[in-house]
Design a protein around this motif. Sequence first.
Motif, PDB file in Angstrom:
ATOM      1  N   GLY A  46       7.643 -18.241 -64.359  1.00 17.12           N
ATOM      2  CA  GLY A  46       6.935 -17.731 -64.654  1.00 17.12           C
ATOM      3  C   GLY A  46       5.714 -19.523 -64.844  1.00 17.12           C
ATOM      4  O   GLY A  46       4.945 -18.887 -64.941  1.00 17.12           O
ATOM      5  N   LEU A  47       7.543 -19.325 -65.990  1.00 13.48           N
ATOM      6  CA  LEU A  47       6.345 -21.147 -66.467  1.00 13.48           C
ATOM      7  C   LEU A  47       6.623 -21.907 -65.283  1.00 13.48           C
ATOM      8  O   LEU A  47       4.560 -22.610 -65.506  1.00 13.48           O
ATOM      9  CB  LEU A  47       7.652 -21.113 -67.581  1.00 13.48           C
ATOM     10  CG  LEU A  47       7.464 -20.779 -68.883  1.00 13.48           C
ATOM     11  CD1 LEU A  47       9.408 -21.664 -69.475  1.00 13.48           C
ATOM     12  CD2 LEU A  47       6.088 -20.796 -69.498  1.00 13.48           C
ATOM     13  N   CYS A  70      13.773 -15.344 -64.744  1.00 14.78           N
ATOM     14  CA  CYS A  70      11.969 -14.815 -64.534  1.00 14.78           C
ATOM     15  C   CYS A  70      10.951 -15.650 -65.110  1.00 14.78           C
ATOM     16  O   CYS A  70      10.368 -15.824 -65.169  1.00 14.78           O
ATOM     17  CB  CYS A  70      12.025 -12.885 -64.615  1.00 14.78           C
ATOM     18  SG  CYS A  70      12.625 -12.022 -63.641  1.00 14.78           S
ATOM     19  N   ILE A  71      11.531 -15.615 -66.929  1.00 12.16           N
ATOM     20  CA  ILE A  71      10.542 -16.296 -67.837  1.00 12.16           C
ATOM     21  C   ILE A  71      10.310 -18.327 -67.092  1.00 12.16           C
ATOM     22  O   ILE A  71       9.187 -18.895 -67.032  1.00 12.16           O
ATOM     23  CB  ILE A  71      11.093 -16.783 -69.545  1.00 12.16           C
ATOM     24  CG1 ILE A  71      10.825 -15.372 -69.416  1.00 12.16           C
ATOM     25  CG2 ILE A  71      10.905 -18.099 -69.802  1.00 12.16           C
ATOM     26  CD1 ILE A  71      11.962 -15.339 -71.198  1.00 12.16           C
ATOM     27  N   GLY A 128      10.462 -10.359 -67.800  1.00 13.85           N
ATOM     28  CA  GLY A 128      11.138 -11.520 -68.146  1.00 13.85           C
ATOM     29  C   GLY A 128      11.494 -11.041 -69.804  1.00 13.85           C
ATOM     30  O   GLY A 128      12.402 -10.638 -70.286  1.00 13.85           O
ATOM     31  N   MET A 168       6.747 -13.576 -66.815  1.00 14.41           N
ATOM     32  CA  MET A 168       7.563 -13.652 -67.876  1.00 14.41           C
ATOM     33  C   MET A 168       7.085 -12.531 -68.279  1.00 14.41           C
ATOM     34  O   MET A 168       8.215 -11.779 -69.705  1.00 14.41           O
ATOM     35  CB  MET A 168       6.429 -14.768 -68.877  1.00 14.41           C
ATOM     36  CG  MET A 168       6.332 -16.356 -68.637  1.00 14.41           C
ATOM     37  SD  MET A 168       5.748 -17.658 -69.346  1.00 14.41           S
ATOM     38  CE  MET A 168       6.862 -17.187 -70.972  1.00 14.41           C
ATOM     39  N   VAL A 198       2.392 -15.081 -65.575  1.00 11.68           N
ATOM     40  CA  VAL A 198       2.276 -14.447 -67.039  1.00 11.68           C
ATOM     41  C   VAL A 198       2.903 -13.160 -66.333  1.00 11.68           C
ATOM     42  O   VAL A 198       3.841 -12.350 -67.729  1.00 11.68           O
ATOM     43  CB  VAL A 198       1.013 -14.231 -67.318  1.00 11.68           C
ATOM     44  CG1 VAL A 198       1.235 -13.420 -68.726  1.00 11.68           C
ATOM     45  CG2 VAL A 198       0.107 -15.263 -67.386  1.00 11.68           C
TER      46      VAL A 198
END
Length: 254
Positions: free
Chosen positions: A247-248, A243-244, A117, A114, A111
């Motif tokens: 992060g996922l 980063c997203i 991101g 994200m 999280v």
Amino acid sequence: MLEAILWGLVQGITEFLPVSSSGHLRVIPDLLGMEPPDLSTSAVLHIGTLVAVMAYYRRDIAWMLGGLGRDRTATSMVVKLAVATVPAALVGFTLASAVDRFQDSAPAVGVALMVTGLVLLFGGSGSVKRAAAEDLSLQDALIIGMVQAVALLPGISRSGVVITAANRRGLSPQESGRFGFLMAIPVIAGAGLGEFMDMGSGADLSLELVVGTVVAGVAGFWAIKFLIDRLARSGLRPFGFYCIGIGLVAMFFL
């Protein structure tokens, strides 16, 4: 030896690129089925990244130290960097155990990655572009320092959010990077010192650690150079998508 080289590369690259070194040191071991680097490895690798940033900004450091107390601009810059360091130091001393607990949860780190991101994608640019970091006010430095303190949370990229905050306070992207990386020097030194103190007398400086530290230093130097050059061309948005994505992965697969 290969493991030391791997952690040296991870530490050196992610310490300075806006992708969160602490987040990657939590995610990568799980992805590879490995144990994360122990305290002695992490502490020594911090020496490599500290040398990297000091080598890259050696002229700035020499100017500030040489002009301290004699050159008004150099002295002002040192004061601003000191003010910017205070929030992270306070948070680091008071909330260290909470930060460690946060890092135990891969989804929580996901999280935070994200969030990094989204900041990189939508943080935007400041409306005013000052010529140099020296033009920041003490209030600007304190605000940027408070943002840096938030980045002690694993998964929040220190370089990413600090550069974004400095840009919002009016610095150009390259000058934001310069101020942000100069701010990193006491933070990296403090992190390494804290880990050395936690180790006590159990440190063992092996050949593998020396090699990993050299790798971290070389990788860190080129990561700084790459990012400063990148800031002049395209900003931080590509790192935001990365980063997203990672992060996922941390949220749903670890």
